[in-house]
Scaffold this active site. Structure first.
Site, short mmCIF file in Angstrom:
data_model
loop_
_atom_site.label_atom_id
_atom_site.label_comp_id
_atom_site.label_asym_id
_atom_site.label_seq_id
_atom_site.Cartn_x
_atom_site.Cartn_y
_atom_site.Cartn_z
N GLU A 280 0.81 -1.24 0.00
CA GLU A 280 0.00 0.00 0.00
C GLU A 280 0.84 1.28 0.00
O GLU A 280 0.55 2.22 0.74
CB GLU A 280 -0.94 0.00 1.21
CG GLU A 280 -1.88 -1.18 1.23
CD GLU A 280 -2.76 -1.25 2.47
OE1 GLU A 280 -2.73 -0.32 3.29
OE2 GLU A 280 -3.48 -2.25 2.63
N GLU B 47 -6.25 -10.58 -1.30
CA GLU B 47 -7.07 -10.28 -0.11
C GLU B 47 -8.55 -10.13 -0.47
O GLU B 47 -9.25 -9.28 0.07
CB GLU B 47 -6.58 -8.98 0.56
CG GLU B 47 -5.12 -8.98 0.94
CD GLU B 47 -4.68 -7.77 1.74
OE1 GLU B 47 -5.55 -7.02 2.23
OE2 GLU B 47 -3.47 -7.55 1.86
O1 G3I Z 1 -3.76 -6.64 18.94
C1 G3I Z 1 -4.68 -5.65 19.45
C2 G3I Z 1 -5.20 -6.09 20.76
O2 G3I Z 1 -4.16 -6.16 21.69
C3 G3I Z 1 -6.30 -5.12 21.22
O3 G3I Z 1 -6.88 -5.56 22.38
C4 G3I Z 1 -7.37 -4.97 20.14
C5 G3I Z 1 -8.42 -3.93 20.51
O4 G3I Z 1 -9.01 -3.37 19.37
O5 G3I Z 1 -6.75 -4.56 18.96
C6 G3I Z 1 -5.82 -5.49 18.50
O6 G3I Z 1 -5.29 -5.04 17.30
C7 G3I Z 1 -6.16 -5.10 16.17
C8 G3I Z 1 -5.50 -5.98 15.13
O7 G3I Z 1 -6.25 -5.97 13.94
C9 G3I Z 1 -5.34 -7.42 15.60
O8 G3I Z 1 -6.58 -7.99 15.83
C10 G3I Z 1 -6.34 -3.70 15.62
O9 G3I Z 1 -7.08 -2.94 16.54
C11 G3I Z 1 -7.05 -3.74 14.30
O10 G3I Z 1 -7.03 -2.45 13.71
C12 G3I Z 1 -6.32 -4.66 13.37
O11 G3I Z 1 -7.04 -4.69 12.16
C13 G3I Z 1 -6.39 -5.31 11.08
C14 G3I Z 1 -6.09 -4.30 9.99
O12 G3I Z 1 -5.50 -4.97 8.89
C15 G3I Z 1 -5.14 -3.21 10.47
O13 G3I Z 1 -4.68 -2.46 9.41
C16 G3I Z 1 -7.31 -6.39 10.55
O14 G3I Z 1 -7.46 -7.40 11.53
C17 G3I Z 1 -6.74 -6.99 9.28
O15 G3I Z 1 -7.69 -7.82 8.68
C18 G3I Z 1 -6.38 -5.87 8.30
O16 G3I Z 1 -5.76 -6.46 7.19
C19 G3I Z 1 -5.41 -5.53 6.14
C20 G3I Z 1 -4.19 -6.06 5.43
O17 G3I Z 1 -3.18 -6.30 6.35
C21 G3I Z 1 -3.74 -5.09 4.36
N1 G3I Z 1 -4.81 -4.79 3.43
C22 G3I Z 1 -6.03 -4.36 4.04
C23 G3I Z 1 -6.50 -5.37 5.06
C24 G3I Z 1 -7.82 -4.99 5.61
O18 G3I Z 1 -7.74 -3.77 6.31
#
Ligand code: G3I
Length: 464
Positions: A159, A276
């Protein structure tokens, strides 16, 4: 297709054990077995909840039965692997690699240089170019080195292109602190550590056209430059997070546009991978059966690119079940191929049937597709009642067509589904008589699936 597929065969029997839970159809033939036969990779992420053991057992059974490639939702990202400077954590990534090895799956690494999910300590160096270069180089060397030979492909840069204009994304610690040369460097460093890994540039909105103002158009110019300058790039990952066409009035992406990108990349000897995929509906709207069927067709159209374009080999979905999908955060819903209860949706059938019916052009050397011995041709060479694949049954289920009537034997009660050659469902009925009236179906070629209990049979038929 590559090494992983030899392994995949070894684990197929294990994989099939898990397949019957959600679908009698899947009990005998899976997306995975068909992807193997078609010489492509089909996969889904392992959701973050899997790593903490927070998912029901049939999630994993389905995952290993249906997919031959895997990627971690979050666990190989920068903040997960180097949460503190110089202190690396490979535990979750190791867990996934072990799972993949045990189940004969290919592993994707996601992602090395990305503006998001970068731990805070990196930002301490945002004004120190030399240090930031060293941080990124060290991260790549350690992480890629740790999984050398185990992770087959990496999203080296993720990205990095702006959403609004054809230019690099400026809101990135790497771009701000180093400049665009972090991108070329990341590819070079990764290749130096693992020369056998496939290295991808990965991004979203690449299905929105290849004109110079579109993201993919800008990217194409960069890929040309990288190839010309000997930067080791082997693949472009199209994330393909798209919205159902009828709910997004501003939707400008399309499978055709992505296919155009694949064709342009082919000229540069670079692959296209769908990395994805999800096809969501706007949150809050009622999603009908018809909507889900249309969604299935869009899944199928994107699959066609992977099947048909010689430089495309991977079809990866960003999740298994709608229940554990990141899409809610994007104000979208129901974008995956299994529902909240891990039951296959019409999109699953659409993909399965397309994989069953796809026949590679005979006069082209497409990938290293394995042509099945089990595909039986009618000795007359005619299409009429020509079984392309007889799925092994637990009983003597059989069918034949005479005119517009389908006869099923060997079943007390049978459910019949008829699909067109693009995998669209066009007829469905269930009875205990063994005779099905197909007069509502126009003349042509179709695929019929008969299910009875845990047995099923799929054939191509010609209605005349
Ligand atoms: O690990 C923390 C945890 O400690 C905490 O308690 C919790 C509370 O919200 O958050 C956890 O982190 C989260 C993380 O996923 C792990 O679950 C983040 O808040 C959350 O923002 C994060 O979201 C991920 C996102 O990428 C972040 O950019 C999604 O799961 C994941 O599916 C998404 O994947 C991305 C690809 O990597 C790149 N392309 C887009 C795609 C979708 O956004």
């Amino acid at each position: 297709m590559k090494k992983a597929h030899a392994l995949a065969g070894l684990v197929l029997s294990t994989a099939l054990l898990g397949a019957g839970i959600s679908s009698a159809f899947a009990a005998d033939e899976t997306l995975r077995s068909l992807a193997d036969k078609n010489g492509i990779y089909i996969g889904a992420i392992l959701n973050s909840q899997w790593f903490s053991g927070g998912l029901p057992g049939n999630y994993e059974q389905i995952h290993k039965a249906q997919f031959n490639i895997v990627v971690a939702e979050n666990e190989m990202k920068f903040d997960a692997t180097e949460p503190q400077e110089g202190r690396f954590n490979y535990n979750n990534g190791d867990k996934m690699v072990k799972y993949a090895q045990q189940n004969g799956m290919r592993v994707r690494g996601h992602a090395l240089a990305w503006h998001s999910q970068v731990p805070n300590w990196v930002n301490n160096y945002k004004n120190d170019k030399k240090k930031l270069l060293a941080v990124l180089k060290n991260h790549i060397e350690k992480v890629v080195g740790h999984w050398k030979g185990k992770v087959a492909e990496w999203d080296v840069v993720n990205e990095a292109i702006s959403n609004n204009e054809p230019m690099w994304r400026s809101q990135s610690v790497w771009y701000q602190g180093i400049g665009p040369e972090f991108i070329d460097s990341a590819f070079v460093w990764t290749h130096a550590v693992d020369p056998d890994a496939e290295l991808c540039y990965n991004d979203y909105n690449l299905e929105q056209g290849i004109n110079p103002k579109a993201k993919a158009g800008f990217l194409l110019e960069q890929v040309k430059r990288w190839v010309k300058n000997g930067i080791p790039i082997h693949c472009v990952g199209s994330q393909t997070h798209v919205e159902d066409t009828t709910t997004d009035k501003h939707f400008i992406g399309s499978p055709d546009s992505l296919r155009s990108l694949a064709k342009e990349l082919a000229k540069l000897n670079v692959k296209l991978k769908i990395t994805e995929l999800d096809i969501g509906f706007k949150s809050g709207i009622n999603v009908s059966k018809k909507d889900l069927e249309r969604q299935g067709q869009t899944f199928r159209q994107y699959l066609d690119i992977i099947l048909e374009e010689p430089n495309a080999d991977t079809y990866l979905i960003w999740g298994v079940s709608d229940k554990w999908s990141w899409l809610g955060g994007l104000n979208r819903q129901k974008g995956l191929i299994y529902d909240d209860n891990l039951k296959p949706k019409p999109a699953f059938d659409s993909i399965l049937v397309r994989l069953q019916t796809y026949e590679p052009p005979k006069d082209t050397a497409k990938k290293d597709t394995v042509v099945q011995d089990s595909i039986k041709k009618d000795s007359t060479g005619k299409d009429s009642i020509n079984a392309i694949r007889t799925i092994p049954s637990l009983n003597s289920l059989s069918m034949h067509v005479a005119g517009h009537t389908l006869f099923v034997t060997g079943a007390k009660t049978a459910k019949v589904d008829v699909f067109d050659m693009q995998g669209r469902p066009i007829f469905s009925a269930e009875n205990n008589k063994g005779v099905f009236d197909l007069t509502t179906i126009a003349e042509g070629l179709y695929v019929v699936r008969v299910q009875s209990g845990f047995s099923n049979l799929t054939k191509r038929i010609s209605i005349k």
